[in-house]
Design an enzyme around this catalytic site. Structure first.
Site, PDB file in Angstrom:
ATOM      1  N   GLU A 111      14.445  -8.248   0.812  1.00 18.19           N
ATOM      2  CA  GLU A 111      15.814  -7.728  -0.403  1.00 18.19           C
ATOM      3  C   GLU A 111      15.268  -6.900  -0.615  1.00 18.19           C
ATOM      4  OE1 GLU A 111      15.677 -11.302  -1.340  1.00 18.19           O
ATOM      5  OE2 GLU A 111      17.576 -11.822  -0.340  1.00 18.19           O
ATOM      6  N   TYR A 156      12.229   0.729   6.353  1.00 23.55           N
ATOM      7  CA  TYR A 156      12.682  -0.220   7.074  1.00 23.55           C
ATOM      8  C   TYR A 156      14.137  -0.337   8.121  1.00 23.55           C
ATOM      9  CZ  TYR A 156      10.940  -3.393   2.981  1.00 23.55           C
ATOM     10  OH  TYR A 156       9.680  -3.721   2.021  1.00 23.55           O
TER      11      TYR A 156
HETATM   12  C1  LIG Z   1       7.929   1.450   0.533  1.00 23.68           C
HETATM   13  C2  LIG Z   1       6.627   1.317   0.931  1.00 23.68           C
HETATM   14  C3  LIG Z   1       5.574  -0.119   1.409  1.00 23.68           C
HETATM   15  C4  LIG Z   1       6.197   2.121   1.931  1.00 23.68           C
HETATM   16  O1  LIG Z   1       4.450   2.306   2.434  1.00 23.68           O
HETATM   17  P1  LIG Z   1       4.265   3.654   3.176  1.00 23.68           P
HETATM   18  O2  LIG Z   1       2.276   3.096   4.013  1.00 23.68           O
HETATM   19  O3  LIG Z   1       3.360   4.809   2.589  1.00 23.68           O
HETATM   20  O4  LIG Z   1       4.944   3.931   4.304  1.00 23.68           O
HETATM   21  P2  LIG Z   1       4.271   4.182   6.692  1.00 23.68           P
HETATM   22  O5  LIG Z   1       3.878   5.285   5.621  1.00 23.68           O
HETATM   23  O6  LIG Z   1       4.033   3.364   7.324  1.00 23.68           O
HETATM   24  O7  LIG Z   1       6.355   5.369   6.370  1.00 23.68           O
HETATM   25  C5  LIG Z   1       7.253   4.621   6.892  1.00 23.68           C
HETATM   26  C6  LIG Z   1       8.048   5.267   6.992  1.00 23.68           C
HETATM   27  O8  LIG Z   1       8.731   4.674   5.233  1.00 23.68           O
HETATM   28  C7  LIG Z   1       9.844   5.746   5.211  1.00 23.68           C
HETATM   29  N1  LIG Z   1       8.916   6.665   3.705  1.00 23.68           N
HETATM   30  C8  LIG Z   1       7.903   5.671   3.103  1.00 23.68           C
HETATM   31  N2  LIG Z   1       8.038   6.903   2.079  1.00 23.68           N
HETATM   32  C9  LIG Z   1       8.844   7.337   2.277  1.00 23.68           C
HETATM   33  C10 LIG Z   1       9.232   8.438   0.715  1.00 23.68           C
HETATM   34  N3  LIG Z   1       8.204   8.383  -0.174  1.00 23.68           N
HETATM   35  N4  LIG Z   1      10.175   8.791   0.967  1.00 23.68           N
HETATM   36  C11 LIG Z   1      11.265   8.833   1.990  1.00 23.68           C
HETATM   37  N5  LIG Z   1      11.000   7.801   2.818  1.00 23.68           N
HETATM   38  C12 LIG Z   1      10.053   7.388   2.854  1.00 23.68           C
HETATM   39  C13 LIG Z   1       9.641   6.946   6.278  1.00 23.68           C
HETATM   40  O9  LIG Z   1      11.319   6.678   6.858  1.00 23.68           O
HETATM   41  C14 LIG Z   1       8.800   6.813   6.852  1.00 23.68           C
HETATM   42  O10 LIG Z   1       8.439   7.091   7.970  1.00 23.68           O
HETATM   43  P3  LIG Z   1       7.878   8.904   8.254  1.00 23.68           P
HETATM   44  O11 LIG Z   1       6.599   9.085   7.983  1.00 23.68           O
HETATM   45  O12 LIG Z   1       8.782   8.774   9.588  1.00 23.68           O
HETATM   46  O13 LIG Z   1       9.136   9.737   8.103  1.00 23.68           O
HETATM   47  C15 LIG Z   1       5.382   2.081  -0.424  1.00 23.68           C
HETATM   48  O14 LIG Z   1       6.222   3.497  -0.499  1.00 23.68           O
HETATM   49  C16 LIG Z   1       5.144   1.758  -1.779  1.00 23.68           C
HETATM   50  O15 LIG Z   1       4.634   0.115  -1.350  1.00 23.68           O
HETATM   51  N6  LIG Z   1       6.010   1.118  -2.836  1.00 23.68           N
HETATM   52  C17 LIG Z   1       6.252   0.348  -3.684  1.00 23.68           C
HETATM   53  C18 LIG Z   1       6.438  -0.624  -3.594  1.00 23.68           C
HETATM   54  C19 LIG Z   1       7.951  -0.918  -2.686  1.00 23.68           C
HETATM   55  O16 LIG Z   1       8.671  -0.790  -3.217  1.00 23.68           O
HETATM   56  N7  LIG Z   1       7.666  -2.160  -1.952  1.00 23.68           N
HETATM   57  C20 LIG Z   1       9.513  -2.228  -0.805  1.00 23.68           C
HETATM   58  C21 LIG Z   1       9.571  -3.862  -2.224  1.00 23.68           C
HETATM   59  S1  LIG Z   1      11.131  -3.685  -1.383  1.00 23.68           S
END
Ligand SMILES: CC(C)(COP(=O)(O)OP(=O)(O)OC[C@H]1O[C@@H](n2cnc3c(N)ncnc32)[C@H](O)[C@@H]1OP(=O)(O)O)[C@@H](O)C(=O)NCCC(=O)NCCS
Length: 121
Positions: free
Chosen positions: A74, A86
């Site tokens: 979720e 995702y």
């Molecule tokens: C969501 C989160 C886990 C992503 O981690 P990350 O290591 O930066 O993600 P990745 O580098 O693997 O990114 C993969 C894809 O995610 C998406 N993405 C990541 N950050 C993004 C941003 N700031 N805005 C839009 N899309 C984003 C993109 O599709 C990206 O692909 P791309 O690089 O080809 O554009 C991180 O932002 C986080 O820790 N957020 C706070 C906690 C959270 O919300 N967890 C999810 C709870 S359900």
């Protein structure tokens, strides 16, 4: 919660480590036929480097190895970064849980990746 989860045989956690420091983690419950992601988080200084992608791909591999049908989670409907992440990994929107989250109250989007077609056998 972490200690309890890690000691439970039906959970699976991965951490991302850079220079001996944990910079990200993800967790999952292994239910009967489905993996349920509990959380994924990456330290803000290490985001947008593919760390969450790598962490979740590890969970997907565990699901495939355990012959699970799907992996699900979720996410807050305002969490665009997570929804993009995702979606990129093949999860699709399969439902909405109204007011699922509190502080602030917000709908939860239910996303699932079906794994049958990923098996080679
Ligand atoms: C969501 C989160 C886990 C992503 O981690 P990350 O290591 O930066 O993600 P990745 O580098 O693997 O990114 C993969 C894809 O995610 C998406 N993405 C990541 N950050 C993004 C941003 N700031 N805005 C839009 N899309 C984003 C993109 O599709 C990206 O692909 P791309 O690089 O080809 O554009 C991180 O932002 C986080 O820790 N957020 C706070 C906690 C959270 O919300 N967890 C999810 C709870 S359900």
């Amino acid at each position: 919660m972490f200690v309890s989860d890690i000691n439970n045989e039906h959970t699976c956690y991965f951490v991302a480590v850079v220079d001996d420091v944990v910079v990200g983690y993800c967790g999952m419950w292994l239910a009967v036929d489905q993996g349920q992601i509990t959380n994924v988080a990456v330290d803000p200084s290490y985001r947008n480097q593919g760390i969450a992608t790598s962490l979740i791909n590890n969970l997907i591999e565990v699901c495939i190895d355990n012959n699970l049908e799907s992996i699900t989670l979720e996410v807050r409907e305002s969490n665009v970064s997570a929804i993009n992440l995702y979606t990129k990994l093949g999860f699709t929107n399969v439902g909405c849980r109204n007011n699922y989250y509190k502080n602030p109250t917000e709908n939860g989007i239910l996303m699932t990746k079906f794994l049958n077609f990923e098996r080679n056998d």
